[in-house]
Each structure stands twice: as C-alpha cells, then as structure tokens.
Write an enzyme that holds these catalytic residues in place. Structure first.
Site, mmCIF file in Angstrom:
data_model
loop_
_atom_site.group_PDB
_atom_site.id
_atom_site.type_symbol
_atom_site.label_atom_id
_atom_site.label_comp_id
_atom_site.label_asym_id
_atom_site.label_seq_id
_atom_site.Cartn_x
_atom_site.Cartn_y
_atom_site.Cartn_z
ATOM 1 N N GLN A 98 48.674 18.438 -31.988
ATOM 2 C CA GLN A 98 47.285 18.143 -31.612
ATOM 3 C C GLN A 98 46.901 17.051 -32.697
ATOM 4 O O GLN A 98 46.883 17.038 -33.889
ATOM 5 C CB GLN A 98 46.257 19.280 -31.786
ATOM 6 C CG GLN A 98 44.788 18.653 -31.305
ATOM 7 C CD GLN A 98 43.546 19.632 -31.358
ATOM 8 O OE1 GLN A 98 43.334 19.895 -32.542
ATOM 9 N NE2 GLN A 98 43.193 20.113 -30.176
ATOM 10 N N TYR A 177 34.310 16.133 -32.658
ATOM 11 C CA TYR A 177 34.847 15.113 -33.427
ATOM 12 C C TYR A 177 35.010 13.730 -32.679
ATOM 13 O O TYR A 177 34.167 13.559 -31.966
ATOM 14 C CB TYR A 177 36.501 15.540 -33.647
ATOM 15 C CG TYR A 177 36.445 16.782 -34.514
ATOM 16 C CD1 TYR A 177 36.004 16.832 -35.767
ATOM 17 C CD2 TYR A 177 36.839 18.117 -34.016
ATOM 18 C CE1 TYR A 177 35.824 18.158 -36.493
ATOM 19 C CE2 TYR A 177 36.819 19.461 -34.703
ATOM 20 C CZ TYR A 177 36.469 19.410 -36.070
ATOM 21 O OH TYR A 177 36.419 20.532 -36.577
ATOM 22 N N ARG A 224 42.431 17.664 -24.780
ATOM 23 C CA ARG A 224 41.494 18.883 -25.035
ATOM 24 C C ARG A 224 39.956 18.505 -24.891
ATOM 25 O O ARG A 224 39.647 17.555 -25.851
ATOM 26 C CB ARG A 224 41.750 19.794 -26.212
ATOM 27 C CG ARG A 224 41.100 21.228 -26.180
ATOM 28 C CD ARG A 224 41.306 22.021 -27.214
ATOM 29 N NE ARG A 224 41.467 23.439 -26.977
ATOM 30 C CZ ARG A 224 40.995 24.216 -27.783
ATOM 31 N NH1 ARG A 224 40.580 24.202 -28.972
ATOM 32 N NH2 ARG A 224 40.838 25.701 -27.540
ATOM 33 N N GLY A 312 43.734 31.709 -28.708
ATOM 34 C CA GLY A 312 43.428 31.098 -30.124
ATOM 35 C C GLY A 312 43.573 32.614 -31.024
ATOM 36 O O GLY A 312 44.771 32.749 -31.611
#
Length: 357
Positions: A98, A177, A224, A312
């Site tokens: 990622q 982000y 994502r 997760g």
C-alpha cells in the site's frame, strides 16, 4: 451465493479464497524506513489470506505520515523488503504494497520537512511524532507545477515495489491522506485545475493512478477509497457524484481492483459497486469502530456484489483467520495497547488456534 472460500482470479494471480488482509499501520520499521525480519515473519504468518495488502508505505520522505513506517523510495528500502515478499511467497501467499502519501497528516519532527497538501489548511487533531502526539501543523500548499510530481511519486514507488517482488500496489486514496485531501471539499480550497468542481478534485488521483498503471500495469494496481469519510477533518460534498465520477475516470485504466471502506451509507456503496465494472474489494465495517468484520458481514457484502472482502483487526490477532472462519472457530481479541508500541509483542505473538488433544 459466492462463498468466502472459493478461489478468485485477480489479474494474473489466482487467489485461493476471497479474504484480503487489509492494510494496517504497525510502526515497526527500522531507521531509514527499512522493513525488518520481524515484518517478514508477521506477513508470512498470514499468507493464507487470498491477498495481503501491506501497511502504508511512504513513496517519498515528505510523504511519510507516522514515525516507524517503512518506505519504498531508496535502494536500501527495496533490499529490506525483498525478504518480506520472499517469506510471503514461500508460504504460498500474495502481497501488494500500500502506497501512502500522508500529505498534511505529518509533522516536521517526523520528516524534517514541512508537510504539504492541496491547500494551507491543517488537519484536525494530533498527529504522531517521535516524541508523542502533537497538533497537526500548517501544511504548505503545493503549487500547480508541483502537484504532478507528487502524483508521479506513487508510480516511482510502485516500480520499486515490483523490484522488491511485491505482486502489486494499492494506492491509499482513503482516510484523510493526500489523495483524500484532494478529493475533499474543505481540505482542497484550490482555484486551479486541481480544485473546485468534481472534475478538478478527482484530477490528482486520476493522474496518480494513471502514472502508476503506466509504470507497472493496471493488473498490478489497486486503490483504496473511503467515500464520505471524515478522517483527520476532511469533508466531501456530493459524495455519490464525486465517487461515481472518479470510478468512471478510473474504469478505462484496467485496475486490479477498487477497495472501498464502509464510510458511507449502504445505498451509496451499492451504487458505487454498480458504477465500478471491475473487481471490488469491500471492507464491510466502519474503520476503527467498535465492531470488527466477521463472517456475517463478509457474506452480506458478497451477496451485494463484492468480489473480495478485507479484514483488518481480525487478521492482526488471528494469523490463521482463514481457517478459523472456515471452521467456525473462536477468534482471538486484539490487544489495542500493542498497536504502535514497537517490538514483537502484539505483532508476532498471536498464536494459531490450538486444537484440543
């Protein structure tokens, strides 16, 4: 109905099941953003997942958000990752890196640099630094001529990921982000071609994804997204229209997948499933909420058209999660106190299920 345990063809990869290990920050990298032998063990322990997506990996020094996170922008970092990917592959697994550019969610004490973002608007909340949490600083707004360089940083990191023998990359376009900041209607106050109307706000992410596809191929590139998410103070107007437009622009690029978080109401997420013609990875539970993804959540979203389901915290605490869910075995609870403390406790110390003699 599609089973969680049936195989799936993801580009050139045959996944033995439809379970994806979601990316999770673990803050265990060595100085210089280097992966470690413990990280190799951690990911190899979970190689029965159909696909592993690594923790967020910064594509540049200025893209680093948290201390203790790994990078993919130096030769030394590439070499440090090779034992990790080799360990996953030796255990029969598949792993994407990622790529995560923190943008304004960073601090000079972490990188030695002033964070950058689409506009001079600070994130909401405290950011992690080497000396503990501190208020998010004011970022420097990127100039129009600088923006493409940050889009290309994902592509350069993707090339290094392939050099390190990752099977592909996932661009982190979620959770407040840098990509998420450009999509935002309150973090992005630009008046140039990267801000304002939807067509402009999606431009940065489309350029970043297109550059990555050109560098390593669409079958090795995923993204994502967190539609409507409010992490680090971002807000998004016209959520369904925004993400429908984005998926429409991304569709011709032939991506491996789009990975959605359950940050919007189900009707919006189902509409986005219909708008996306390719593989959809769904993370069915609101990130970091009280509830963790379970078998019922996975089956529900497979029924709604998701192709793969990401887990997760359940994977964090249960390295053998595939077999536990297949056999209806109890799940080990996660120890939140060990999330970011460093060391192997709470990292390599979660055991596989112990069967009674």
């Amino acid at each position: 109905m599609t089973s969680l345990f049936t195989s799936y063809q993801l580009g050139g990869l045959t996944l033995p099941n439809r379970m994806v290990m979601a990316p999770m920050t673990r803050a265990r990298a060595a100085a210089g953003g280097l992966a470690t032998p413990s990280m190799a063990t951690y990911y190899a322990q979970r190689a029965t997942a159909g696909l592993i997506v690594s923790e967020g990996v910064q594509p540049s020094l200025i893209g680093q958000s948290n201390p203790g996170t790994p990078g993919l922008f130096t030769d030394e970092q590439v070499e440090a990752w090779r034992p990790v990917t080799a360990a996953v592959h030796a255990n029969g697994g598949r792993i994407f890196a990622q790529l995560m550019h923190g943008g304004r969610v960073s601090h000079p004490d972490t990188t030695g640099l002033q964070p950058v973002g689409p506009s001079a608007v600070p994130a909401v909340g405290d950011v992690f630094t080497p000396t503990g949490p501190q208020p998010a600083p004011m970022p420097r707004a990127l100039s129009t001529t600088e923006v493409p360089e940050h889009a290309r940083s994902y592509a350069r990191a993707a090339q290094r990921a392939v050099e390190a023998d990752f099977d592909g990359v996932e661009l982190h376009g979620a959770n407040g982000y840098l990509i998420s900041q450009f999509l935002s209607s309150n973090a992005n106050l630009r008046t140039d071609r990267y801000g304002g109307p939807i067509a402009n706000r999606i431009r940065f992410v489309v350029e970043a994804v297109a550059a990555t596809v050109e560098a390593v191929g669409g079958e090795r590139t995923g993204i994502r997204l967190s539609p409507g998410g409010t992490f680090w103070g971002v807000e998004e107007s016209e959520v369904r229209d925004l993400y429908t437009a984005l998926l429409t622009e991304l569709a011709p690029l032939g991506l491996a997948y789009v990975h959605l978080e359950a940050t919007a109401e189900e009707a919006t997420l189902v509409a986005l499933r219909r708008a996306w013609p390719g593989t959809l990875v769904m993370n069915p539970v609101f990130p970091m909420g009280a509830k963790q993804t379970g078998r019922d959540d996975a089956d529900h979203w497979l029924g709604l058209g998701a192709d793969l389901i990401s887990f997760g915290r359940a994977f964090l605490a249960n390295p053998d999660l595939v077999e536990r869910l297949r056999g209806g075995l109890p799940l080990t609870p996660v120890d939140e106190a060990t999330y970011f403390q460093g060391g192997d406790t709470g990292f390599l110390t979660y055991p596989a299920h112990q069967y009674a003699a």
